[in-house]
Design an enzyme around this catalytic site. Structure first.
Site, PDB file in Angstrom:
ATOM      1  N   LEU A  77      71.534   7.882 -19.210  1.00 38.81           N
ATOM      2  CA  LEU A  77      72.161   6.658 -17.731  1.00 38.81           C
ATOM      3  C   LEU A  77      72.849   7.283 -16.452  1.00 38.81           C
ATOM      4  O   LEU A  77      73.771   6.306 -16.149  1.00 38.81           O
ATOM      5  CB  LEU A  77      72.726   5.727 -19.046  1.00 38.81           C
ATOM      6  CG  LEU A  77      73.007   5.226 -20.154  1.00 38.81           C
ATOM      7  CD1 LEU A  77      74.449   5.138 -20.979  1.00 38.81           C
ATOM      8  CD2 LEU A  77      72.273   3.951 -19.975  1.00 38.81           C
ATOM      9  N   ASN A 103      70.505  -4.482 -15.327  1.00 37.75           N
ATOM     10  CA  ASN A 103      70.739  -4.107 -16.409  1.00 37.75           C
ATOM     11  C   ASN A 103      72.611  -3.425 -17.158  1.00 37.75           C
ATOM     12  O   ASN A 103      72.136  -2.664 -15.787  1.00 37.75           O
ATOM     13  CB  ASN A 103      70.356  -3.123 -16.356  1.00 37.75           C
ATOM     14  CG  ASN A 103      70.223  -2.377 -18.131  1.00 37.75           C
ATOM     15  OD1 ASN A 103      70.743  -1.578 -18.740  1.00 37.75           O
ATOM     16  ND2 ASN A 103      68.833  -2.832 -19.107  1.00 37.75           N
ATOM     17  N   CYS A 134      70.800   1.566 -25.800  1.00 34.68           N
ATOM     18  CA  CYS A 134      70.356   3.516 -25.387  1.00 34.68           C
ATOM     19  C   CYS A 134      70.383   5.110 -26.346  1.00 34.68           C
ATOM     20  O   CYS A 134      71.390   5.068 -27.148  1.00 34.68           O
ATOM     21  CB  CYS A 134      70.569   3.351 -24.493  1.00 34.68           C
ATOM     22  SG  CYS A 134      70.761   5.163 -23.521  1.00 34.68           S
TER      23      CYS A 134
HETATM   24  C1  SIN Z   1      68.629   6.313 -20.228  1.00 38.36           C
HETATM   25  O1  SIN Z   1      68.940   6.867 -19.541  1.00 38.36           O
HETATM   26  O2  SIN Z   1      68.694   7.572 -21.634  1.00 38.36           O
HETATM   27  C2  SIN Z   1      67.079   5.975 -21.053  1.00 38.36           C
HETATM   28  C3  SIN Z   1      68.316   3.950 -21.142  1.00 38.36           C
HETATM   29  C4  SIN Z   1      67.774   3.958 -22.413  1.00 38.36           C
HETATM   30  O3  SIN Z   1      67.082   4.313 -23.235  1.00 38.36           O
HETATM   31  O4  SIN Z   1      68.562   2.440 -22.589  1.00 38.36           O
END
Ligand code: SIN
Length: 318
Positions: A77, A103, A134
């Protein structure tokens, strides 16, 4: 040909798309770089990278590992945080014709509520997609894995915004129909299916996990049949539109999702191979409609449900 999709309509909340093709969160930045590469205004919608209350640096490198039919990511994230989005990015979105869906991701119900409340009324934000799935943060899957928690977080967001609300679900549950129904009860206007599937890759030379964080989320073509099945199941048990996501690379991939019951689609991992993949998918849908004499894209939605195939199992197990 009519490609227009009224994703959310009927009440005071509206989300109309010129066509059913969106970008998937986390694969298109916030759209700013891509506008230099192709005409992003031709897309149905753009979904931002997950936005958190505070900026996040993300997980330790390496954060991406390619697989035979896709990739595994453990980005964690990484993003510039809510204030910078509102101050620096939303004013650019406001100048675009293409709707932008923000999002959002949080660690607590309060995080999600606060994000929704601060995004409500921000010019340039057409809708909110809640990421409760996530796999790359300690708390990431918790909300999406439990119907009660999923309902609670959806409802908390619903109370704080009049924006159209989309909830993105994880495939990593035994009863996705139960989670889907719970978030619809919580006030979701639409669902996105599916986020990545938890996965791992090991480097046989270093004898270490290929990703710095250990595991990650699998995306890309390997995921497509799993996603198609879940869209097929869920679109029959909820009365809100479903957005299909998972391994879409061509127009025909997208059509498969529409036939399974999706009203729109998101293109994600394909963008890493070709930045204009989403536009290629749109042009592929148009080519399919011309070849098949389809005048209205909505006539494809759920058409496979009319086949002789038994719609079973009613719950996504195992
Ligand atoms: C990430 O930023 O780790 C991916 C986000 C997700 O898979 O929801």
């Amino acid at each position: 040909m009519d490609l227009h999709v009224d994703l959310v309509s009927g009440g005071k909340r509206q989300l109309s798309l010129a066509n059913p093709v969106m970008t998937a969160s986390g694969t298109f930045g916030n759209g700013l770089e891509y506008q230099k590469i192709f005409d992003i205004q031709r897309l149905g919608a753009i979904v931002s990278k997950a936005i958190t209350r505070k900026p996040r640096r993300g997980n330790v490198q390496p954060r991406i590992a390619e697989t035979a039919a896709g990739m595994i990511n453990s980005i964690g994230l990484q993003n510039i945080g809510l204030s910078a989005i509102i101050r620096d990015v939303a004013p650019v979105w406001e100048t675009w014709e293409v709707p932008v869906i923000a999002n959002i991701a949080g660690e607590t119900v309060d995080d999600y509520a606060e994000l929704a409340s601060r995004l409500d009324g921000v010019a340039g934000v057409a809708a909110i997609e809640i990421n409760i799935s996530c796999p790359n943060v300690e708390s990431g899957l918790e909300f999406g894995a439990d119907p009660d928690a999923a309902n609670k977080v959806t409802n908390a967001v619903r109370q704080r915004t009049d924006l159209p609300l989309i909830v993105k679900l994880t495939p990593n549950v035994t009863d996705i129909a139960g989670v889907a129904s719970a978030v619809v009860d919580g006030g979701a206007d639409a669902l996105t299916l599916i986020n990545t599937y938890p996965a791992m890759s090991i480097d046989v030379r270093t004898r270490q996990p290929a990703l710095g964080w250990g595991a990650g989320g699998m995306s890309g073509p390997a995921l497509k049949p799993i996603a198609v099945r879940l869209v097929y199941l869920v679109s029959q048990v909820v009365d809100v539109p479903v957005i299909g996501c998972g391994g879409i690379t061509t127009g025909e991939d997208a059509v498969e999702f529409l036939l399974a019951g999706a009203s729109a689609v998101q293109v994600g991992t394909a963008t890493f191979r070709s930045p204009r993949a989403a536009l290629d998918v749109l042009e592929g849908i148009e080519a399919y409609m011309r070849e098949e004499g389809v005048e209205d894209v909505s006539s494809l939605v759920g058409a496979a449900h009319e086949s002789k195939a038994e719609p079973r199992p009613a719950r996504a197990t195992g």
